[in-house]
Design an enzyme around this catalytic site. Structure first.
Site, PDB file in Angstrom:
ATOM      1  N   GLU A 152     -55.304  15.113  24.841  1.00 11.73           N
ATOM      2  CA  GLU A 152     -56.491  15.058  25.694  1.00 11.73           C
ATOM      3  C   GLU A 152     -57.686  15.651  24.947  1.00 11.73           C
ATOM      4  OE1 GLU A 152     -54.995  17.340  28.989  1.00 11.73           O
ATOM      5  OE2 GLU A 152     -53.271  15.996  29.131  1.00 11.73           O
ATOM      6  N   GLU A 199     -49.376  14.945  30.238  1.00 16.64           N
ATOM      7  CA  GLU A 199     -48.631  15.758  29.268  1.00 16.64           C
ATOM      8  C   GLU A 199     -47.219  15.244  29.025  1.00 16.64           C
ATOM      9  OE1 GLU A 199     -50.518  16.936  31.675  1.00 16.64           O
ATOM     10  OE2 GLU A 199     -52.079  18.019  30.579  1.00 16.64           O
ATOM     11  N   GLN A 256     -53.109  20.588  25.956  1.00 19.69           N
ATOM     12  CA  GLN A 256     -54.402  21.279  25.878  1.00 19.69           C
ATOM     13  C   GLN A 256     -54.306  22.795  26.059  1.00 19.69           C
ATOM     14  OE1 GLN A 256     -57.860  20.042  28.530  1.00 19.69           O
ATOM     15  NE2 GLN A 256     -58.298  19.043  26.592  1.00 19.69           N
ATOM     16  N   ASP A 269     -50.304  26.677  29.481  1.00 15.95           N
ATOM     17  CA  ASP A 269     -49.839  26.598  30.869  1.00 15.95           C
ATOM     18  C   ASP A 269     -49.402  25.183  31.244  1.00 15.95           C
ATOM     19  OD1 ASP A 269     -50.909  29.368  32.264  1.00 15.95           O
ATOM     20  OD2 ASP A 269     -52.132  28.713  30.592  1.00 15.95           O
ATOM     21  N   TYR A 270     -50.000  24.181  30.603  1.00 17.46           N
ATOM     22  CA  TYR A 270     -49.705  22.792  30.980  1.00 17.46           C
ATOM     23  C   TYR A 270     -48.509  22.223  30.243  1.00 17.46           C
ATOM     24  CZ  TYR A 270     -54.202  23.814  32.889  1.00 17.46           C
ATOM     25  OH  TYR A 270     -55.215  24.440  33.554  1.00 17.46           O
ATOM     26  N   ILE A 271     -47.935  23.045  29.399  1.00 21.12           N
ATOM     27  CA  ILE A 271     -46.723  22.598  28.712  1.00 21.12           C
ATOM     28  C   ILE A 271     -45.601  22.420  29.735  1.00 21.12           C
ATOM     29  CG2 ILE A 271     -45.427  24.685  28.085  1.00 21.12           C
ATOM     30  CD1 ILE A 271     -45.539  23.656  25.171  1.00 21.12           C
ATOM     31  N   HIS A 288     -54.883  29.335  32.852  1.00 23.52           N
ATOM     32  CA  HIS A 288     -55.399  29.205  31.491  1.00 23.52           C
ATOM     33  C   HIS A 288     -55.045  30.394  30.623  1.00 23.52           C
ATOM     34  CE1 HIS A 288     -57.993  26.326  33.650  1.00 23.52           C
ATOM     35  NE2 HIS A 288     -57.966  25.671  32.520  1.00 23.52           N
TER      36      HIS A 288
END
Ligand SMILES: Cc1ncc(C[n+]2csc(CCOP(=O)(O)OP(=O)(O)O)c2C)c(N)n1
Ligand SMILES: [Mg+2]
Length: 806
Positions: free
Chosen positions: A496, A527, A549, A552-554, A594
């Site tokens: 992204e 993701e 990105q 946390d979004y993993i 974040h």
């Protein structure tokens, strides 16, 4: 007739004669026999679990007709007929896997590690080199979680697009011929209710890639019918929004065809694949009216949830019954001739099953004989003869013996033997050898064992000179990527905001202009399929750095990392690999989503993937340079607030390489060892300075990689000097610090050197709160580190270190 909404011309090369049709039918019939016999093998206890492709045979024969060399399948556990029809599997191998034969010569898909019908072809040879991918039929390795074959499928198809469109990849003839390869997905109707199905379908439409998805619709997902799975109870009805409008929009060609209608199936698969292959327009074939004669799997029976009417309908619409009738009606074969073929095929499947069973048993029987001989020797000289004889007779009588039983019985005999005679010594050695061989048979190939293993990459120290510039962290990483992009034409940066923007922290700034839209690519916010896309690309010889990105979004990608990427090499016993590098950044920004640091979750779920946690951008660059030389997958977690910190750029930014598993001592000291990584290094350094003012010398160690951990035992060496240890990070209490503590105290035997109780300091159990004070009371601070270290020293020497702050 298939309801093809686009009607391309069939290629003329696909031949249909009476002989080819009869052969197709016989493959399907043998596959059905394999299911029937396989089920019996489970129900009689010779195998542990069975799931079969009965009721889906004919559609798969058609799919096999359209499948070409270089193509690759990403499917699920119903596809045995397709595997037989393409020659990627034979019946003997099918049974070898059912029995869990731990030998790739017998089960080439998984060396007995996966349950049955989890197929895969050998894309990497035993020396770790790619086989000729463009010139063979291929199947990526199946996994059980429903829908999880879809993210990978996107990447397998996307690779064809890159091979076709990037001149720098033209030379790679071993991998692709002009990107003509289709990635074939198969998925069950109910699995289409999974989120990742929709994410993958959307991504495939956006990317415009040669991906052809077949949906095997038998109306159920175990016991739950379509009306509870899919809106309108009809997957192709709800997929219509993805239908392309020729010349006007991108999207899919969508077909619906009945699973018992052989000619329509062949026509559909051949026509659909011709468009996908030549035009790189993705397609979906919804195959309806499928059945499941033997039920979902060996656990449970479908009579409990299917009505009598449904079961009767399934009987009369059995695809093989229908194909047979059609062949007779068309005069392709007489009933008598078919009876003869069927008798022959029944026998041949039975014979293949027996050969597989014998082959599975032979080495175990030999080991059993060895054990019995050794145990008899001990019995003869022992006062516990009766006990040992009982063990021997149990082993001798048992039919379905596993090595596990031999291990168990061997310990029973040793427990009964009262003296350590030569016979007992021999059994001890025999048991040890069997144990070690088992561990290798089951556990090899978690990481690369090839010459390109990450652990074999040579360290190259950074070189600094007077002219080495001091730059922002992001400029260091940018220089590293620029050099790597020049050096490796297979390297693709993707994620992204990676392309046009050059990533949210500018690490990729300017690179898209230099290397083009494909090599530095923006993706949608997805993701899970960013990860899957990277897996598929890497399986076909490309080198993606896939960006998530923020750390946390993993979590969105973690399931695929865990189930697919981390296990790929291991579950194929080295037959497949995907050297994906996942790039992400974390630990320190703002707020709950974040600045998290869920490291224990990550490291505990992705064993098989290395985890690098560089404290700054120079170390990060060094890790990328190491990983790009290797064939192992890895995650690199950059420190979010280091992009604007100043660092000196090494002169050899293009080649200096940081070894994995080698910590760095950031400060030397004799009083206490402080073990940390990533963003906490800076906090620890600040605390160490303050501690110095109170006369405490801390040895500060940055472990640099969590997986692997400190391969040379640097931490325990430090402990031998300081006798005190504190583990620091930003995960929850008992998170990754517990892992670090276990590595040092248990694996490295650090407990021997301790004079004080070992301690951990981590973040709070709640998520990190927003704002400076929120962060301060959520994460460990310089003051927390100071207080904890100081208190530990106070406990040891209260007179020298009074608690001046309490
Ligand atoms: C993520 C996940 N959830 C649940 C399961 C258990 N499970 C295995 S197969 C299956 C039904 C799948 O149905 P469908 O996709 O229609 O395929 P079919 O077996 O009917 O061919 C379920 C729920 C699983 N394997 N993975
Ligand atoms: Mg189903």
């Amino acid at each position: 007739m298939p309801q093809a909404k686009q009607s391309p011309q069939p290629p003329s090369s696909v031949e249909f004669t009476a002989a080819t049709i009869i052969e197709d039918y016989r493959v399907g019939f043998r596959s059905r026999q394999a299911s029937i016999i396989g089920r019996k093998e489970v129900l009689t206890g010779k195998a542990k679990f069975g799931i079969f492709g009965d009721g889906k045979e004919v559609a798969q024969l058609a799919m096999a007709r359209a499948f070409r060399k270089g193509d690759i399948r990403s499917g699920y556990y119903r596809d045995q007929t397709f595997m037989f029809a393409t020659g990627m599997a034979d019946v003997e191998q099918f049974f070898a896997q059912l029995y869990a034969h731990n030998d790739i010569r017998f089960d080439p898909f998984s060396a007995g590690r996966s349950m049955n019908s989890h197929f895969g072809s050998r894309m990497v040879d035993e020396g770790g080199a790619w086989t000729d991918l463009a010139d063979q039929y291929q199947s990526s390795s199946d996994i059980s979680p429903t829908g999880s074959q879809m993210p990978r499928l996107v990447g397998l198809a996307y690779a064809s697009k890159l091979f076709r469109e990037l001149p720098e990849l033209r030379e790679m003839q071993q991998f692709s011929r002009n990107g003509d390869e289709i990635a074939w997905g198969t998925i069950g109707n109910a699995s289409c209710a999974e989120g990742m199905f929709w994410e993958a379908v959307n991504a495939g439409g956006v990317l415009g890639i040669p991906m052809l998805i077949s949906i095997w619709d038998d109306g159920y997902g175990i016991s739950v019918p379509n009306e509870f799975q899919i809106t309108k109870g009809d997957i192709s009805a709800v997929l219509t929004g993805f239908q392309r409008e020729a010349g006007r929009t991108n999207g899919y060609d969508i077909y619906t065809v009945k699973g018992w209608d052989y000619p329509s199936l062949c026509e559909t698969f051949i026509n659909a694949s011709a468009v996908v292959r030549t035009e790189h327009v993705p397609g979906i074939i919804h195959v309806v009216d499928l059945t499941q004669p033997l039920g979902h799997s060996t656990s449970g029976s479908q009579e409990r949830y299917k009505s009598r009417e449904r079961l009767q309908w399934e009987e009369s619409f059995d695809c093989l019954v229908r194909m047979r009738k059609w062949m007779v009606d068309q005069g392709i074969a007489s009933p008598d001739a078919l009876n003869d073929y069927e008798a022959e095929d029944r026998d041949s499947v039975r014979a293949a099953q027996r050969r597989a069973w014998e082959a599975y048993r032979a080495p175990i029987d030999a080991e059993k004989a060895e054990f019995v001989a050794l145990a008899e020797g001990i019995a003869a000289e022992s006062a516990q003869r009766e006990t040992i004889d009982t063990v021997i007779s149990e082993v001798s009588r048992s039919q379905a013996i596993f090595r596990r039983d031999l291990m168990r019985s061997a310990l029973n005999v040793l427990a009964a033997a009262e003296r350590r005679t030569p016979n007992v010594e021999a059994l001890i050695k025999w048991r040890k050898d069997l144990g070690e061989a088992g561990a290798e048979r089951i556990g090899s190939h978690l990481h690369s064992e090839s010459p390109q293993a990450a652990m074999a990459v040579q360290e190259v120290r950074p070189v600094f000179s007077e002219s080495s510039p001091t730059l922002n962290g992001f400029e260091i990483i940018n220089a590293c990527f620029d050099a790597a992009m020049r050096r490796y034409p297979t390297l693709m940066l993707m994620g992204e905001d990676v392309g046009r923007l050059g990533d949210v922290n500018q690490g990729c700034a300017g690179l898209q202009e230099k290397y083009g839209l494909h090599r530095v690519a923006d993706t949608g916010i997805r993701e899970c399929t960013i990860l899957g896309q990277a897996i598929g690309m890497a399986m076909r010889g490309l080198r993606p750095i896939a960006e998530i990105q923020y750390l946390d979004y993993i979590l969105y990608a973690l399931q695929i990392m865990s189930d697919d990427l981390a296990s790929l090499r291991w579950r194929t016993a080295g037959g497949q690999r995907a050297p994906v590098i996942v790039r992400t950044r974390g630990h320190r920004l703002e707020g709950i989503w974040h600045s998290g640091s869920p490291m224990a979750g990550i490291i505990n779920l992705i064993r098989g993937i290395y985890v690098c946690v560089p404290r700054n951008m120079t170390q990060a660059a060094g890790f990328y340079n190491t990983l790009l030389q290797s064939d192992d997958p890895a995650v690199v977690i950059e420190v979010l607030n280091a992009y604007r910190a100043k660092e000196q750029r090494p002169d050899n930014i293009h080649e200096f390489a940081v070894p994995l598993g080698v910590p760095e001592i950031l400060r030397q000291g004799d009083d206490l060892t402080l073990v940390t990584y990533g963003a906490c290094c800076r906090i620890a350094l600040e605390a160490v300075e303050l501690l110095k003012t109170r006369g405490i010398e801390v040895e500060l160690i940055d472990v640099q990689t969590l997986l692997p951990f400190d391969v040379n035992g640097m931490v325990v060496k430090s402990l031998q000097k300081t006798n005190r240890v504190l583990f620091l990070d930003e995960d929850v209490p008992g998170g990754a610090t517990a892992y670090l503590m276990r590595e040092v105290l248990e694996t490295q035997q650090g407990y021997e050197w301790l004079d004080s109780p070992p301690r951990t300091l981590s973040a709070k159990p709640h998520r990190p709160a927003y704002g400076s004070d929120g962060d301060y009371w959520s994460k460990p601070s310089r003051e927390d580190v100071f207080e904890m270290v100081y208190s530990m020293m106070h406990e040891a020497e209260p007179g020298r270190f009074p608690l001046f702050f309490q």
